[in-house]
Design a protein around this motif. Sequence first.
Motif, short mmCIF file in Angstrom:
data_model
loop_
_atom_site.label_atom_id
_atom_site.label_comp_id
_atom_site.label_asym_id
_atom_site.label_seq_id
_atom_site.Cartn_x
_atom_site.Cartn_y
_atom_site.Cartn_z
N TYR A 111 42.42 20.55 26.62
CA TYR A 111 41.26 21.25 27.17
C TYR A 111 39.99 20.62 26.63
O TYR A 111 39.93 20.20 25.48
CB TYR A 111 41.25 22.73 26.74
N ILE A 135 38.56 27.92 32.90
CA ILE A 135 38.47 29.27 32.34
C ILE A 135 37.03 29.49 31.90
O ILE A 135 36.51 28.72 31.09
CB ILE A 135 39.41 29.46 31.14
N ARG A 156 37.55 34.96 24.04
CA ARG A 156 38.66 34.92 25.00
C ARG A 156 39.10 33.49 25.29
O ARG A 156 40.28 33.23 25.45
CB ARG A 156 38.28 35.66 26.27
N VAL A 160 43.00 31.43 24.28
CA VAL A 160 43.83 30.58 25.15
C VAL A 160 44.00 29.18 24.58
O VAL A 160 45.11 28.66 24.51
CB VAL A 160 43.20 30.49 26.57
N ARG A 201 46.03 27.75 20.87
CA ARG A 201 47.49 27.73 20.70
C ARG A 201 47.95 26.35 20.27
O ARG A 201 47.33 25.34 20.62
CB ARG A 201 48.17 28.11 22.01
N THR A 221 47.65 22.32 22.09
CA THR A 221 46.51 22.11 22.99
C THR A 221 45.58 21.01 22.50
O THR A 221 44.72 20.56 23.24
CB THR A 221 45.69 23.41 23.17
N LYS A 266 40.89 22.43 31.76
CA LYS A 266 42.22 21.85 31.49
C LYS A 266 42.20 20.39 31.92
O LYS A 266 41.80 20.06 33.04
CB LYS A 266 43.31 22.61 32.22
#
Length: 153
Positions: free
Chosen positions: A30, A68, A74, A78, A81, A84, A104
């Motif tokens: 990301y 996103i 928030r 995501v 994790r 990533t 992404k």
Amino acid sequence: MEEYLEEAAMYLMSIRPQYANAIFSKRKKYELRKLSGVKPVEEGSVIIVYSSGKVKSIVGEFTAGEIIIDTPERIWAVVSRPGTGIGGDAWAYIRGARRAMAIKVENPRLYPRPVSLEEIRRIIPGWMPPFSYKRLQPGERLYELIVRRVRRV
């Protein structure tokens, strides 16, 4: 591929060299941005990567997958994790923003050779890379004179 600009939006994004390297080695999944006064990137867009810092070159591109847009908290839930490729320094970057964006990374592709800031300025005197990112418009000199040629190879 030359008509890609008409099919999908295209953005030029400044990314620090260590993060650009992580994208092109497929470790970083990301790319994060604060959203303040800029329109979000569109899913499916082509992101042209300008590696800033000591590199100062357009080095490659990737496709924007899922986008996103939310609060930093928030977004962090995501992207933090395992697997990533996002570290704690990314939290420091987006923390405190009203809204943030996670893009992404899909299909990262290094160009056959980087195009340096010096080369770009020989063709487009005074050109400056964006601080964060900017949308490239059809017919824009940077795309027509530089990016289009390097993408063709």
